[in-house]
Design a protein around this motif. Structure first.
Motif, PDB file in Angstrom:
ATOM      1  N   ILE A 219      -8.783  -1.550   6.458  1.00  0.00           N
ATOM      2  CA  ILE A 219      -7.420  -2.076   6.433  1.00  0.00           C
ATOM      3  C   ILE A 219      -7.224  -2.970   7.646  1.00  0.00           C
ATOM      4  O   ILE A 219      -7.479  -2.563   8.778  1.00  0.00           O
ATOM      5  CB  ILE A 219      -6.390  -0.934   6.447  1.00  0.00           C
ATOM      6  N   LYS A 220      -6.754  -4.185   7.409  1.00  0.00           N
ATOM      7  CA  LYS A 220      -6.534  -5.133   8.489  1.00  0.00           C
ATOM      8  C   LYS A 220      -5.171  -4.880   9.120  1.00  0.00           C
ATOM      9  O   LYS A 220      -4.158  -4.786   8.411  1.00  0.00           O
ATOM     10  CB  LYS A 220      -6.624  -6.556   7.951  1.00  0.00           C
ATOM     11  N   VAL A 221      -5.131  -4.756  10.428  1.00  0.00           N
ATOM     12  CA  VAL A 221      -3.886  -4.495  11.146  1.00  0.00           C
ATOM     13  C   VAL A 221      -3.944  -5.207  12.495  1.00  0.00           C
ATOM     14  O   VAL A 221      -5.021  -5.387  13.068  1.00  0.00           O
ATOM     15  CB  VAL A 221      -3.664  -2.972  11.338  1.00  0.00           C
TER      16      VAL A 221
ATOM     17  N   ASN B 248     -10.024  -4.316  11.809  1.00  0.00           N
ATOM     18  CA  ASN B 248     -10.191  -3.641  10.538  1.00  0.00           C
ATOM     19  C   ASN B 248     -10.454  -2.171  10.808  1.00  0.00           C
ATOM     20  O   ASN B 248     -11.456  -1.804  11.423  1.00  0.00           O
ATOM     21  CB  ASN B 248     -11.365  -4.231   9.746  1.00  0.00           C
TER      22      ASN B 248
ATOM     23  N   GLY C 105     -14.766  -4.826   4.303  1.00  0.00           N
ATOM     24  CA  GLY C 105     -13.660  -4.249   5.052  1.00  0.00           C
ATOM     25  C   GLY C 105     -13.944  -3.976   6.508  1.00  0.00           C
ATOM     26  O   GLY C 105     -13.034  -4.007   7.333  1.00  0.00           O
TER      27      GLY C 105
ATOM     28  N   ASN D  89       1.063   3.941   9.584  1.00  0.00           N
ATOM     29  CA  ASN D  89       0.126   4.299   8.517  1.00  0.00           C
ATOM     30  C   ASN D  89      -0.721   5.478   8.968  1.00  0.00           C
ATOM     31  O   ASN D  89      -1.394   5.399  10.011  1.00  0.00           O
ATOM     32  CB  ASN D  89      -0.781   3.105   8.190  1.00  0.00           C
TER      33      ASN D  89
ATOM     34  N   THR E 106      -9.970   1.642  -3.768  1.00  0.00           N
ATOM     35  CA  THR E 106      -9.100   0.698  -3.075  1.00  0.00           C
ATOM     36  C   THR E 106      -7.663   0.981  -3.467  1.00  0.00           C
ATOM     37  O   THR E 106      -7.350   2.036  -4.024  1.00  0.00           O
ATOM     38  CB  THR E 106      -9.515  -0.753  -3.408  1.00  0.00           C
ATOM     39  N   ASN E 107      -6.791   0.045  -3.204  1.00  0.00           N
ATOM     40  CA  ASN E 107      -5.362   0.211  -3.445  1.00  0.00           C
ATOM     41  C   ASN E 107      -4.766  -1.127  -3.825  1.00  0.00           C
ATOM     42  O   ASN E 107      -5.238  -2.170  -3.367  1.00  0.00           O
ATOM     43  CB  ASN E 107      -4.696   0.771  -2.173  1.00  0.00           C
TER      44      ASN E 107
ATOM     45  N   SER F  89       0.295   3.950   1.368  1.00  0.00           N
ATOM     46  CA  SER F  89       0.189   4.696   2.624  1.00  0.00           C
ATOM     47  C   SER F  89       1.193   4.228   3.669  1.00  0.00           C
ATOM     48  O   SER F  89       1.345   4.873   4.708  1.00  0.00           O
ATOM     49  CB  SER F  89      -1.229   4.566   3.192  1.00  0.00           C
TER      50      SER F  89
ATOM     51  N   SER G 133      -1.190  -9.961   5.223  1.00  0.00           N
ATOM     52  CA  SER G 133      -2.350  -9.861   6.104  1.00  0.00           C
ATOM     53  C   SER G 133      -1.875  -9.921   7.537  1.00  0.00           C
ATOM     54  O   SER G 133      -1.088 -10.802   7.903  1.00  0.00           O
ATOM     55  CB  SER G 133      -3.326 -11.010   5.835  1.00  0.00           C
TER      56      SER G 133
ATOM     57  N   TRP H  33      -3.901  -3.722  -1.021  1.00  0.00           N
ATOM     58  CA  TRP H  33      -4.901  -4.513  -0.299  1.00  0.00           C
ATOM     59  C   TRP H  33      -5.568  -5.462  -1.287  1.00  0.00           C
ATOM     60  O   TRP H  33      -5.656  -5.178  -2.482  1.00  0.00           O
ATOM     61  CB  TRP H  33      -5.939  -3.602   0.361  1.00  0.00           C
TER      62      TRP H  33
ATOM     63  N   ALA I 160       0.832  -1.204   0.000  1.00  0.00           N
ATOM     64  CA  ALA I 160       0.000   0.000   0.000  1.00  0.00           C
ATOM     65  C   ALA I 160       0.866   1.254   0.000  1.00  0.00           C
ATOM     66  O   ALA I 160       1.891   1.325   0.681  1.00  0.00           O
ATOM     67  CB  ALA I 160      -0.920   0.001   1.222  1.00  0.00           C
TER      68      ALA I 160
END
Length: 616
Positions: free
Chosen positions: A513-515, A509, A377, A577, A301-302, A172, A261, A305, A170
């Motif tokens: 975005i999953k983090v 999420n 998401g 991010n 989106t990007n 970002s 992921s 992801w 990504a």
């Protein structure tokens, strides 16, 4: 199809005669069933028949045909899809007429531009020839760190056509996170831009790639070409002259895309997509979002992801057009792009809808071309989804939830049944799941487990033990099925359908975005005066998750909460991010821990009370 009425509120119901005209209607006739419930049962009880129908319907091209759809001799954890086949999935992305639109693009403040299938193919061919000329070989991993633009799509497809592996990062991410992903993927090259334009400002992108000590970079100038490292080159110098380029054939199990992921540790899981994963993307779009030839699919989106590659395959394999807006999607200009591109399917992240609704960004715009929305998401807020349905004149929202390691969704919606705002109405076709309580018994509310196999599901991780991540310690299903861990909490609704309840592990999420909690906590280590932190996601009242930080200060001394929150936000922006926004900071004397010293984040989530008033 029936629209919403003032009396139905958040429920959209299909007219029986309209179902026949959908892609689902075709599949029901093909399977010889008269109800959607029977269709889904057929798709999981006869998986080879389902995926064979998908491959034929989508026109997936194999230079050497497969021996059978799936070989399960290695067990449910290790299916071999399309054994014996030889293909390159990019050939299935260019089956539409060469003069038909492949992309409708617009940069913020710019005009609409149309790129035909032939033009996109030509640019992708030039990328393939450029890769060969610069010494890259099939199997090489090449990163893409840039926004979703025409060039990005051509680069991505060119990498795949050359038999190389795209590494999705990504734009970002900060340099340290870029460096981590380049290292984990063993990338030997990277495509990027000099700067990123957002909200009237420019942000350095190539500078971050250099700081990450990236391998040789190909840089697309947006303003003036920056001073390049000796091993880097400018986009114009990289591209070869126009000409046909070879298509490198691959085995169906060969990787084509490396994605990341977040798990429960600070290092992301490295997930390879194979030549068959795009079939899952395109199939979901075909049957659940009802994408058809000639449609315009817009989904901000990007490429970093999974929904970035998903959008490419979901549109091009279905011979539809993708709409790409290069700018912030949060305001009115993006909403006007949806109108002007004549989007027929609009994908969203729930927090994006909340922003449009708050800013009244759609007032006076015509979204009547839209046949369906889709949301993924985050957990949806039914009130926001009801508002979204109204913007399209009462069109349904297809809730869609899955994961990078699935290649698409495991639970979704269908236009063959009523759609309720904020709720799912079906497991994805070709897939099934069970909900178990903490004792491992079937339950209405609990952790959701998948019933493999399916095209798209990962069978290996590049940096972790796949069995340990998804199968170890998982109970058998109610009928003795092998189950696969996914980590989502789900609630079955009394009248049918399901509500997502967020994650059951220490991932979250945020804005789609999953983090992991560990990644955020690692970024906060540099904040002065703080000895410990715990990051959790909360959803007071339902809807998208909000980031809350529990903090223990040095020596238990009191700290100004607003100043601390500003310092933490700065650290996250600098180290991880800028899209991850802190909702609240809670000061505590200590963090709850297990006997083995693990932080019990679930207790922190459950006990959280929103501040009054909410901090800005």
């Amino acid at each position: 199809m029936k629209s919403l009425t003032p009396t139905t509120g958040a429920v959209w119901t299909p007219a029986p005669e309209s179902i026949a005209g959908t892609n689902i209607g075709w599949l029901m006739r093909h399977a010889g069933v008269s109800s959607y419930e029977a269709l889904h049962a057929w798709s999981v009880q006869h998986r080879e028949s389902y995926w064979a129908a998908v491959i034929e319907r989508l026109g997936i091209r194999c230079r050497v045909p497969y021996d059978r759809v799936v070989d399960l001799s290695g067990g449910m954890e290790s299916p071999r899809w399309l054994p014996g086949a030889s293909l390159n999935i990019v050939e299935s992305c260019f089956t539409a007429p060469v003069d038909s639109p492949a992309i409708i693009a617009q940069a913020a403040g710019g005009e609409l531009a149309v790129v035909t299938v032939g033009e996109l193919k030509s640019l992708s061919d030039r990328v393939v020839l450029g890769l060969t000329r610069h010494g890259f070989r099939p199997g090489d991993a090449l990163a893409v760190v840039m926004p979703m633009t025409v060039e990005c799509v051509a680069i991505y497809l060119g990498i795949l056509q050359a038999g190389c592996v795209a590494v999705s990062i990504a734009d970002s991410f900060r340099p340290r996170e870029i460096a981590t992903r380049l290292r984990l993927a063993d990338a030997v090259g990277v495509f990027t831009q000099d700067v990123l334009r957002r909200g009237g400002k420019t942000h350095p992108l190539y500078a971050g790639v250099k700081e990450a000590e990236a391998p040789p970079a190909i840089v697309i100038p947006q303003e003036t070409t920056p001073a390049l490292r000796d091993r880097d080159c400018e986009w114009g110098d990289f591209l070869a002259e126009e000409g046909s380029s070879p298509v490198v054939l691959r085995d169906p199990s060969d990787p084509l895309n490396i994605l990341f992921s977040s798990g429960t540790t600070g290092e992301p899981k490295v997930i390879p997509w194979t030549q068959t994963t795009p079939i899952k993307c395109a199939a979901d779009a075909h049957f659940h979002q009802d994408v058809r030839p000639g449609d315009v699919v817009v989904w901000p989106t990007n490429i970093g992801w999974m929904m970035g590659p998903w959008l490419i395959f979901a549109s091009l394999i279905n011979r539809a057009t993708m709409g790409l807006y290069d700018g912030a999607p949060t305001g009115r200009e993006f909403c006007r792009f949806v109108q002007d591109s004549r989007a027929t399917m609009l994908g969203v992240v729930p927090s994006l809808v909340k922003a449009w609704r708050a800013e009244r960004a759609t007032e006076g715009l015509d979204w009547s071309e839209i046949r369906a929305f889709s949301s993924t998401g985050e957990c949806s807020d039914a009130r926001d989804m009801r508002w979204l349905m109204e913007q399209g004149g009462g069109k349904p929202v297809i809730e869609y939830c899955g994961g990078t390691e699935i290649g698409g969704g495991y639970i979704a919606g269908t236009l063959a049944m009523p759609c309720v705002a904020g709720a799912f109405n079906t497991p994805a076709l070709g897939l099934d799941f069970v909900i178990l309580d903490e004792a491992g018994d079937p339950a209405e509310t609990g952790e959701l487990f998948l019933v493999p196999p399916s095209i798209g599901m990962s069978t290996r991780l590049l940096n972790k033990d796949h069995h340990e991540a998804y199968f170890a310690g998982v109970p058998r299903g109610p009928r003795g099925e092998v189950l696969r861990r996914h980590g989502d909490q789900m609630e079955a609704l009394p009248g049918g359908g399901w509500h997502a309840l967020g994650r059951s592990d220490d991932t979250m999420n945020l804005g789609g975005i999953k983090v992991s909690s560990a990644e955020i906590e690692r970024a906060l280590q540099s904040v002065e005066g703080v000895t410990e932190t715990a990051a959790v996601a909360v959803s007071p009242g339902g809807g998208p998750s909000l980031l809350v930080i529990y903090a223990v200060c040095a020596n238990g001394s009191p700290t100004n909460k607003n100043s601390l929150m500003a310092a933490m936000q700065s650290a996250i922006r600098r180290e991880l991010n800028p899209l991850f926004r802190i909702h609240d900071v809670v000061l505590v004397e200590s963090l709850p821990r297990t006997a083995s010293n693990k932080v019990m984040r679930r207790i922190l989530r459950d006990q959280y009370l929103p501040p009054s008033p909410v901090l800005p």
